[in-house]
Write a protein that holds these residues in place. Structure first.
Motif, PDB file in Angstrom:
ATOM      1  N   GLN A   1       6.302  -2.532   8.320  1.00  0.00           N
ATOM      2  CA  GLN A   1       6.652  -3.150   6.879  1.00  0.00           C
ATOM      3  C   GLN A   1       5.548  -3.997   6.475  1.00  0.00           C
ATOM      4  N   ILE A   2       5.277  -4.964   7.285  1.00  0.00           N
ATOM      5  CA  ILE A   2       4.315  -5.951   6.980  1.00  0.00           C
ATOM      6  C   ILE A   2       2.882  -5.281   6.887  1.00  0.00           C
ATOM      7  N   ASP A   3       2.574  -4.693   7.917  1.00  0.00           N
ATOM      8  CA  ASP A   3       1.092  -4.039   8.259  1.00  0.00           C
ATOM      9  C   ASP A   3       0.774  -3.190   7.042  1.00  0.00           C
ATOM     10  N   GLN A   4       1.653  -2.427   6.335  1.00  0.00           N
ATOM     11  CA  GLN A   4       1.589  -1.808   5.458  1.00  0.00           C
ATOM     12  C   GLN A   4       1.316  -2.132   4.172  1.00  0.00           C
ATOM     13  N   ALA A   5       0.260  -2.338   3.656  1.00  0.00           N
ATOM     14  CA  ALA A   5      -0.356  -3.122   2.427  1.00  0.00           C
ATOM     15  C   ALA A   5       0.527  -2.290   1.211  1.00  0.00           C
ATOM     16  N   GLU A   6       0.769  -1.222   1.166  1.00  0.00           N
ATOM     17  CA  GLU A   6       1.527  -0.581   0.114  1.00  0.00           C
ATOM     18  C   GLU A   6       3.094  -0.862  -0.013  1.00  0.00           C
ATOM     19  N   ARG A   7       3.537  -1.627   1.212  1.00  0.00           N
ATOM     20  CA  ARG A   7       5.020  -1.896   0.889  1.00  0.00           C
ATOM     21  C   ARG A   7       4.991  -3.315   0.268  1.00  0.00           C
ATOM     22  N   GLY A   8       4.098  -4.152   0.110  1.00  0.00           N
ATOM     23  CA  GLY A   8       4.111  -5.139  -0.590  1.00  0.00           C
ATOM     24  C   GLY A   8       4.819  -6.366   0.100  1.00  0.00           C
ATOM     25  N   PHE A   9       4.793  -6.411   1.285  1.00  0.00           N
ATOM     26  CA  PHE A   9       5.359  -7.469   2.029  1.00  0.00           C
ATOM     27  C   PHE A   9       4.431  -8.417   2.367  1.00  0.00           C
ATOM     28  N   SER A  10       3.264  -8.118   2.527  1.00  0.00           N
ATOM     29  CA  SER A  10       2.188  -9.240   3.364  1.00  0.00           C
ATOM     30  C   SER A  10       1.491  -9.898   2.190  1.00  0.00           C
ATOM     31  N   PHE A  11       1.196 -11.238   2.312  1.00  0.00           N
ATOM     32  CA  PHE A  11       0.348 -12.012   1.470  1.00  0.00           C
ATOM     33  C   PHE A  11      -0.911 -11.990   1.921  1.00  0.00           C
ATOM     34  N   GLN A  12      -1.289 -11.353   3.068  1.00  0.00           N
ATOM     35  CA  GLN A  12      -2.833 -10.966   3.565  1.00  0.00           C
ATOM     36  C   GLN A  12      -3.444  -9.796   3.213  1.00  0.00           C
ATOM     37  N   LYS A  13      -2.697  -8.869   2.794  1.00  0.00           N
ATOM     38  CA  LYS A  13      -3.114  -7.828   2.270  1.00  0.00           C
ATOM     39  C   LYS A  13      -2.997  -7.192   0.922  1.00  0.00           C
ATOM     40  N   ASP A  14      -3.713  -6.778   0.019  1.00  0.00           N
ATOM     41  CA  ASP A  14      -3.468  -6.598  -1.133  1.00  0.00           C
ATOM     42  C   ASP A  14      -2.869  -5.206  -1.599  1.00  0.00           C
TER      43      ASP A  14
ATOM     44  N   PRO B   1       0.805  -3.099  -3.775  1.00  0.00           N
ATOM     45  CA  PRO B   1       1.886  -3.330  -5.145  1.00  0.00           C
ATOM     46  C   PRO B   1       2.810  -4.212  -4.468  1.00  0.00           C
ATOM     47  N   LEU B   2       3.207  -5.340  -5.509  1.00  0.00           N
ATOM     48  CA  LEU B   2       4.193  -6.266  -5.212  1.00  0.00           C
ATOM     49  C   LEU B   2       5.528  -5.547  -5.378  1.00  0.00           C
ATOM     50  N   ASP B   3       5.939  -5.006  -4.143  1.00  0.00           N
ATOM     51  CA  ASP B   3       7.066  -4.353  -3.934  1.00  0.00           C
ATOM     52  C   ASP B   3       8.279  -5.154  -3.141  1.00  0.00           C
ATOM     53  N   MET B   4       7.987  -5.184  -2.182  1.00  0.00           N
ATOM     54  CA  MET B   4       9.051  -5.943  -1.233  1.00  0.00           C
ATOM     55  C   MET B   4      10.306  -5.414  -0.723  1.00  0.00           C
ATOM     56  N   ARG B   5      10.533  -4.184  -1.367  1.00  0.00           N
ATOM     57  CA  ARG B   5      12.185  -3.644  -1.159  1.00  0.00           C
ATOM     58  C   ARG B   5      12.060  -2.999   0.512  1.00  0.00           C
ATOM     59  N   MET B   6      13.122  -3.037   1.064  1.00  0.00           N
ATOM     60  CA  MET B   6      13.591  -2.345   2.405  1.00  0.00           C
ATOM     61  C   MET B   6      13.404  -0.854   2.213  1.00  0.00           C
TER      62      MET B   6
ATOM     63  N   ASP C   1      15.343  -2.812  -7.886  1.00  0.00           N
ATOM     64  CA  ASP C   1      14.226  -3.442  -8.542  1.00  0.00           C
ATOM     65  C   ASP C   1      13.170  -4.040  -7.478  1.00  0.00           C
ATOM     66  N   SER C   2      11.819  -3.995  -7.643  1.00  0.00           N
ATOM     67  CA  SER C   2      10.898  -4.602  -6.946  1.00  0.00           C
ATOM     68  C   SER C   2      10.493  -5.770  -7.064  1.00  0.00           C
TER      69      SER C   2
ATOM     70  N   GLN D   1      -0.602 -11.492 -18.325  1.00  0.00           N
ATOM     71  CA  GLN D   1      -0.625 -10.198 -17.627  1.00  0.00           C
ATOM     72  C   GLN D   1       0.430 -10.106 -16.820  1.00  0.00           C
ATOM     73  N   PRO D   2       1.346  -9.286 -16.713  1.00  0.00           N
ATOM     74  CA  PRO D   2       2.093  -9.121 -15.426  1.00  0.00           C
ATOM     75  C   PRO D   2       1.741  -9.236 -13.996  1.00  0.00           C
ATOM     76  N   LEU D   3       2.503  -9.914 -13.165  1.00  0.00           N
ATOM     77  CA  LEU D   3       1.944  -9.776 -11.862  1.00  0.00           C
ATOM     78  C   LEU D   3       2.486  -8.410 -10.824  1.00  0.00           C
ATOM     79  N   THR D   4       1.369  -7.829 -10.545  1.00  0.00           N
ATOM     80  CA  THR D   4       1.838  -6.451 -10.097  1.00  0.00           C
ATOM     81  C   THR D   4       1.237  -6.210  -8.428  1.00  0.00           C
ATOM     82  N   ARG D   5       0.205  -7.312  -8.181  1.00  0.00           N
ATOM     83  CA  ARG D   5      -0.420  -7.036  -6.815  1.00  0.00           C
ATOM     84  C   ARG D   5       0.008  -8.350  -5.913  1.00  0.00           C
ATOM     85  N   THR D   6       0.132  -8.139  -4.616  1.00  0.00           N
ATOM     86  CA  THR D   6       0.536  -9.125  -3.689  1.00  0.00           C
ATOM     87  C   THR D   6      -0.571 -10.266  -3.716  1.00  0.00           C
TER      88      THR D   6
END
Length: 304
Positions: free
Chosen positions: A106-119, A121-126, A132-133, A173-178
């Protein structure tokens, strides 16, 4: 999907703590990528059974494949609180295991949005198919709400300043990226050294979005009811907020109700301790191989 990306923490210790009866029935309430589940299955015979729970779609694919190849496994889809309270029966299991936190995939996949080290989507949902993301919440949360969340769940000392900076930024501008959020927080937390400046804020948002602490607090009593007498409850926590809840719960359940012995008539059937705490808390020993295990703590109890 590369399962090797995830290293289950306290794998052998947790399995041993369950004191597995080969023909017993066990519940892995946080399946993840199946590290603990597979270890439990090694110790079960043909009559043994293992139920597993997860709400992450990718974890459920792994769990489904395991169930297809092993008839002893049953998969329940959903958050562990809902499954435990709505689909499982009391006095059923010889052991229940919780392994809280976020899995490495989950952390390593940037598209899940959990990581602050990888760009990403700002998601973070399990469960990234519902609710809501992080971006949804940050778009509407007020200053006081964000400040409280950042402090309560991340113990972020600059909570108010960061919340105000988010509000100022989203007006343009809305925040949409990690990466956008990580850069914004880093501008405020320039003095951090050992941890990334955005660590605490990302943790706090993730806990809030997924109601992680609320689920733990509500599920622990329910999970205890699932156990047979003598069954084991094994809980692995990854930060102090989680471990504090587990510690308080076990300590409370391990003590009988106190009464004033000077009462003229003692009430019958006084509530007694419901669990016995087994051993001392165990800290992760595989830190060199898995840096994310550095804060893990395991607590074990037996139902009386």
């Amino acid at each position: 999907m590369n399962q090797s990306l995830h290293q289950s923490v306290l794998l052998q210790a947790a399995t041993e703590a369950l004191a597995i009866n080969p023909s017993g029935r066990y519940l892995d309430a946080t399946f993840g990528r199946g590290g603990h589940a597979n270890e439990i299955l090694k110790k079960l015979n043909a009559q043994g059974r293992l139920d597993v729970i997860d709400r992450d779609p990718e974890a459920l694919l792994v769990a489904g494949n395991l169930a297809d190849s092993d008839s002893r496994v049953t998969v329940f889809a959903g958050d562990f609180e809902s499954v435990i309270t709505e689909q499982l029966s009391p006095d059923t299991y010889d052991g229940v295991l919780f392994d809280f936190g976020v899995s490495s995939p989950q952390i390593d996949q940037a598209e899940r949005g959990f990581s602050f080290q990888k760009d990403g989507p700002l998601d973070m949902r399990m469960d990234n198919h519902s609710g809501d993301s992080a971006a949804d919440w940050l778009a509407v949360a007020g200053l006081d709400e964000m400040r409280q969340i950042f402090w309560r769940y991340g113990e972020e000392k600059n909570a108010r300043r960061i919340a105000q900076k988010i509000i100022d930024a989203r007006d343009d501008q809305p925040l949409t990226r990690t990466s956008e959020l990580a850069d914004l927080v880093s501008e405020v937390n320039k003095a951090y050294s050992k941890k990334h400046p955005a660590t605490r804020v990302f943790q706090a948002i993730r806990i809030h979005i997924n109601d992680e602490l609320g689920q733990i607090e509500r599920s622990l009593p329910e999970s205890l009811a699932l156990l047979k007498a003598g069954g084991r409850l094994v809980v692995i926590s990854f930060h102090s907020l989680e471990d504090r809840l587990v510690k308080r719960f076990m300590k409370k359940q391990a003590k009988p109700i106190k009464v004033d012995r000077r009462m003229p008539i003692m009430p019958d059937n006084l509530p007694q301790a419901t669990i016995k705490i087994i051993g001392k808390p165990v800290k992760a020993y595989e830190v060199d191989a898995n840096i994310r295990a550095r804060s893990a703590v395991m607590r074990v109890a037996k139902r009386l």
